[in-house]
Design an enzyme around this catalytic site. Sequence first.
Site, PDB file in Angstrom:
ATOM      1  N   ASN A 206      43.981  95.504  43.596  1.00  0.00           N
ATOM      2  CA  ASN A 206      42.973  94.865  44.445  1.00  0.00           C
ATOM      3  C   ASN A 206      41.583  95.450  44.200  1.00  0.00           C
ATOM      4  O   ASN A 206      40.588  94.722  44.162  1.00  0.00           O
ATOM      5  CB  ASN A 206      43.352  94.992  45.926  1.00  0.00           C
ATOM      6  CG  ASN A 206      44.323  93.892  46.340  1.00  0.00           C
ATOM      7  OD1 ASN A 206      44.682  93.043  45.532  1.00  0.00           O
ATOM      8  ND2 ASN A 206      44.750  93.904  47.582  1.00  0.00           N
ATOM      9  N   ALA A 250      30.486  84.485  40.395  1.00  0.00           N
ATOM     10  CA  ALA A 250      29.468  85.152  41.218  1.00  0.00           C
ATOM     11  C   ALA A 250      29.262  84.347  42.491  1.00  0.00           C
ATOM     12  O   ALA A 250      29.505  83.143  42.534  1.00  0.00           O
ATOM     13  CB  ALA A 250      28.168  85.245  40.435  1.00  0.00           C
ATOM     14  N   CYS A 258      42.437  91.305  52.689  1.00  0.00           N
ATOM     15  CA  CYS A 258      42.911  92.346  51.757  1.00  0.00           C
ATOM     16  C   CYS A 258      41.806  93.120  51.055  1.00  0.00           C
ATOM     17  O   CYS A 258      41.702  94.335  51.218  1.00  0.00           O
ATOM     18  CB  CYS A 258      43.824  91.718  50.710  1.00  0.00           C
ATOM     19  SG  CYS A 258      45.394  91.246  51.397  1.00  0.00           S
TER      20      CYS A 258
HETATM   21  C1  UDX Z   1      43.932  88.978  47.442  1.00  0.00           C
HETATM   22  C2  UDX Z   1      44.629  89.290  46.119  1.00  0.00           C
HETATM   23  O1  UDX Z   1      44.246  88.332  45.131  1.00  0.00           O
HETATM   24  C3  UDX Z   1      46.121  89.331  46.301  1.00  0.00           C
HETATM   25  O2  UDX Z   1      46.766  89.673  45.070  1.00  0.00           O
HETATM   26  C4  UDX Z   1      46.417  90.376  47.345  1.00  0.00           C
HETATM   27  O3  UDX Z   1      47.746  90.618  47.534  1.00  0.00           O
HETATM   28  C5  UDX Z   1      45.733  90.008  48.666  1.00  0.00           C
HETATM   29  O4  UDX Z   1      44.340  89.901  48.421  1.00  0.00           O
HETATM   30  P1  UDX Z   1      43.360  86.826  48.883  1.00  0.00           P
HETATM   31  O5  UDX Z   1      42.779  87.745  49.904  1.00  0.00           O
HETATM   32  O6  UDX Z   1      44.205  85.708  49.339  1.00  0.00           O
HETATM   33  O7  UDX Z   1      44.244  87.654  47.844  1.00  0.00           O
HETATM   34  O8  UDX Z   1      42.135  86.223  48.107  1.00  0.00           O
HETATM   35  P2  UDX Z   1      41.632  85.974  46.614  1.00  0.00           P
HETATM   36  O9  UDX Z   1      41.948  84.608  46.203  1.00  0.00           O
HETATM   37  O10 UDX Z   1      42.056  87.062  45.728  1.00  0.00           O
HETATM   38  O11 UDX Z   1      40.056  86.040  46.865  1.00  0.00           O
HETATM   39  C6  UDX Z   1      39.470  87.132  47.554  1.00  0.00           C
HETATM   40  C7  UDX Z   1      38.010  86.896  47.784  1.00  0.00           C
HETATM   41  O12 UDX Z   1      37.276  87.039  46.577  1.00  0.00           O
HETATM   42  C8  UDX Z   1      37.616  85.528  48.337  1.00  0.00           C
HETATM   43  O13 UDX Z   1      36.663  85.717  49.358  1.00  0.00           O
HETATM   44  C9  UDX Z   1      37.003  84.809  47.161  1.00  0.00           C
HETATM   45  O14 UDX Z   1      36.042  83.854  47.552  1.00  0.00           O
HETATM   46  C10 UDX Z   1      36.368  85.972  46.413  1.00  0.00           C
HETATM   47  N1  UDX Z   1      36.203  85.730  44.974  1.00  0.00           N
HETATM   48  C11 UDX Z   1      37.306  85.543  44.182  1.00  0.00           C
HETATM   49  C12 UDX Z   1      34.938  85.726  44.402  1.00  0.00           C
HETATM   50  O15 UDX Z   1      33.932  85.910  45.098  1.00  0.00           O
HETATM   51  N2  UDX Z   1      34.812  85.534  43.061  1.00  0.00           N
HETATM   52  C13 UDX Z   1      35.877  85.340  42.257  1.00  0.00           C
HETATM   53  O16 UDX Z   1      35.681  85.184  41.038  1.00  0.00           O
HETATM   54  C14 UDX Z   1      37.160  85.339  42.829  1.00  0.00           C
END
Ligand code: UDX
Length: 431
Positions: A206, A250, A258
């Site tokens: 993470n 971005a 998480c």
């Molecule tokens: C995450 C992990 O991916 C997962 O493996 C873990 O077990 C729990 O946390 P999740 O919280 O569901 O999952 O969200 P994720 O889809 O990973 O996105 C997290 C955040 O990052 C979101 O707010 C998303 O908008 C942001 N994000 C993601 C970005 O800003 N840029 C990106 O390129 C990808």
Amino acid sequence: MKILIIGTGYVGLVTGACLAEKNHQVACVDIDEKKIEKLNSGFCPIHEPGLPELLGKNLAVKKLSFSGTLQPAIKEAEIIFIAVGTPAKENGEADLSYAEKALEDIGRNLDHYAVIVNKSTVPVGTAKKARKILKRYYQGEFSIVSNPEFLRQGSAVKNFLMPDRIVIGADSSHSKKIMEKLYQDFDCPKVFTNLESAEMIKYASNAFLATKISFINEIAGVCEKVGADVKEVARGMGLDPRIGNKFLEAGLGYGGSCFPKDTRALYQMAGVNGYDFRILKAVIEVNNYQRKCLIEKIERAVGDVKDKTIGIWGLAFKPDTDDIRESAAIEVIQYLIGKRANIKVHDPAAMERAKAVLDGDIAYCDDPYEVARDTHAVVIITDWQHFKEIDKERLKKLLLEPNIIDGRNIYEVEEMKRLGFNYLSVGRSNN
Ligand code: UDX
């Protein structure tokens, strides 16, 4: 196999439904009696594609059950999952009181060998502590396993049933064999480690993904200064397989239950153990800074926001979920309300949850066009597909002023310019 799961939150529920789907006999337990009642009547308390169907189907064939007490299911349980919450304390440290309570309950009720599996994200070293806690209440044989989850909200069922990998930290060859049997129908690499490494894999994964996001957000900051376009830069970088194109978008940074919690917990845990995790500190700072940048862009577009009407598209921390935990939307709306702006919002899934935490005069609208009507600016916080497909000509006619502040880079700069919008996005040339 006979499985008991303690905690019917996000992780416990998905784990329970998916293991039942894989033909295990699963009993889920939660202290929240009302929730248990709802689950037993077929109601799915979270917005997660595919989950209501799995719950309904496996409840009907009695492979899945819900109860407020460990008995009688614990009598036959071969594996007991702990999937309770580990919220962050003020200082970032994980609060383990729910997990400790679960161990006490197991200890008071167990009367045979079982494998106790921790699914919750817990500081490295917790599995060993768990053994000590359980021993206080139960003197028989048992094993402790760490089996972190890597579920993404919105695709959790798919992630569980078709994982990239399964990580299992085991303390004995016997418990390893039991875990191998549990996951024998899952076709993916299985990584067996000691307890500490499994716990660390979760945090490190993470934290690395959060670092990727903050890194591209820093690149975006530089792009704005030098006239580069971060979307093009990310594409050019991502084609290198060593870098990869995922998690290079971005925008407003990461939110959810998480990444913010786990990055803070890992930073805190490193510090307590005498290691200053410098990169992670910067990752967290950059993530907070992205929200401030968005606010600065709103004010640049409309001037003083007092008595202006600002439309907000998206409340959830990301699309396809109703979860607003650590969503940038909450912070941005609270700031704007503090500055006496009038707020209109729309989110396809998260409005009810937002109503419970947001105070102030907010108009909750049924669709994004209604939000846009007579506003001085529309601010895009969540990249729902629905917003990507918006009729831009119609949108323009509805706005009082053609300001679009896009925190997720969902539109093309050139097109927006051509249509006459004042379009401010993240890390792209017109900022
Ligand atoms: C995450 C992990 O991916 C997962 O493996 C873990 O077990 C729990 O946390 P999740 O919280 O569901 O999952 O969200 P994720 O889809 O990973 O996105 C997290 C955040 O990052 C979101 O707010 C998303 O908008 C942001 N994000 C993601 C970005 O800003 N840029 C990106 O390129 C990808």
